[in-house]
Scaffold this motif. Structure first.
Motif: not given
Length: 428
Positions: A51-55, A255-267
């Motif tokens: 129920x969370x990204x952390x989970x 300043x680094x490659x931007x995450x597209x948050x609708x496509x990926x979750x990055x850790x």
């Protein structure tokens, strides 16, 4: 194309959107993926408890060895729904086939359109593609689809000789190249030899793929400096992998490659699969959102980099990935010192006497790493100076093998490889 709305919103809104998409993904793979059904049973994963990204961290990661061993068990659709088959390069073991549905192709097209827009691209851009579209190469397909969605022009030259590239540049007048950075050096050298006024050509930018052009401090590495010292064009770094069917691309801030948050979750994970603090180097691990045919949960890419969380001047509120330090399994342990191949590349790129090179890692009879540098150099090159540079970097000198330029070019630009082969790992 402007900044996608989600990327300019607050962190909480971005996270809420990702969680909604994550729940769809969990339901999709639990119903349709034989691999993830077994994975969830083996580790007692109740998807209703996520129920969370952390989970998401409760789900053990996967890596390329899982894809190679259980390839089709990751597939979530019937063959009739698959409209395209791509595959990985196979440089680290067996190649992995990646199926795509029509929806996956639309996602791939959207990814590349917003990635090109991140570099300032719009409908007025004309891209010259210097990479292949064939051999199941996803990146080449993505560039073509993305440029079309952006409304831009596309010249599909492919990996042709510098002569063909310049003929096309002078005739069609593209504004941007999609190119491996080291090939830019070849284009510059050819233009200088042939008297082509490349500095005043139509090309104003290069979307750099396949090789890093920045160091971890985000300043240009030796290759980036080498290009910009000769040709005053904008360089944009990108990072992508076939498995995630998405890209991290720099904006003009560099300043680094931007995450597209609708496509990926990055850790970013450490060796114990635990998250590391922002700005700390670890292994990039991704969860794909919106993929139908072969979605991935917590897939460890093998690439070592850091997530950068501070705000960017471009207006995007997304995380960014730092330049890749190296591949996790390519760490070289040589006579008491350790380094990744990109550090060696930077040393060699910074040596004006060396024209081309290839780094070879092998193992001796006791399993210890052996490092060999193959290179071509200018006449009267001081080999002793190169040995001294390696002593400064590694405290020891690898085996240095000078070769004719024609021979080493054959080793680097092989017919079967999609990009320059600058590193060969024969340890496994």
């Amino acid at each position: 194309m402007s900044i996608p709305p989600l990327e300019s919103r607050g962190k909480e809104e971005i996270t809420n959107h990702q969680l909604k998409e994550l729940k769809k993904l969990l339901l999709h793979v639990s119903k349709n993926s034989p691999f993830y059904k077994r994975h969830f049973e083996k580790y007692n994963i109740d998807i209703e408890s996520i129920n969370s990204i952390e989970a998401l961290r409760n789900i053990p990661p996967t890596d390329k060895s899982h894809l190679q061993a259980y390839q089709r068990d990751f597939w979530c659709v019937e063959p009739a729904e698959i409209v395209e088959y791509c595959n990985t390069s196979g440089t680290e073991g067996a190649a992995v086939t990646i199926p795509l549905t029509d929806g996956d192709l639309r996602r791939l097209s959207y990814n590349e359109a917003i990635s090109l827009a991140c570099t300032g691209g719009d409908k007025n851009e004309i891209y010259q593609l210097t990479t292949t579209l064939d051999r199941q190469f996803m990146a080449g397909l993505a560039y073509a689809l993305g440029a079309r969605e952006l409304g831009a022009g596309m010249i599909r030259v492919g990996p042709g000789l510098p002569q063909l590239q310049w003929k096309t540049i002078l005739e069609v007048k593209p504004t941007a190249l999609i190119v491996v950075p080291s090939f830019l050096i070849k284009l510059i050298e050819y233009a200088e030899a042939e008297g082509i006024d490349f500095r005043n050509s139509s090309v104003k930018k290069a979307i750099c793929i396949g090789e890093p052009i920045r160091k971890n401090d985000l300043f240009f590495n030796a290759l980036g400096e080498k290009i910009t010292s000769k040709w005053d064009i904008e360089l944009y770094s990108t990072y992508a992998s076939t498995e995630m069917a998405a890209a991290f691309t720099e904006c003009s801030a560099g300043k680094g490659g931007h995450l597209h948050p609708e496509l990926l979750i990055a850790e970013i994970l450490d060796d114990r699969n635990q998250p590391v603090p922002a700005g700390t180097v670890g292994e990039l691990t991704v969860t794909t959102l919106g993929v139908e045919a072969m979605p991935l949960l917590r897939f460890k890419t093998g690439d070592m980099c850091a997530l950068l969380e501070e705000s960017c001047s471009c207006g995007r509120n997304t995380s960014r990935v730092s330049p890749v330090v190296g591949r996790k399994n390519q760490l070289i342990k040589y006579k008491g010192t350790t380094c990744y191949p990109p550090a060696i590349f930077d040393l060699l790129d910074n040596d004006t006497g060396i024209s081309y090179y290839q780094v070879l890692a092998s193992a001796d009879q006791y399993g210890n790493d052996v490092l060999t540098i193959r290179y071509s150099a200018s006449i009267n090159y001081e080999r002793r100076g190169l040995a001294d540079k390696f002593k400064a970097l590694l405290r020891v000198t690898p085996e240095l093998v000078e070769m004719p330029e024609s021979k080493i070019l054959e080793l680097i630009y092989t017919r079967t490889s999609r990009k320059p082969v600058k590193f060969i790992d024969n340890r496994r």
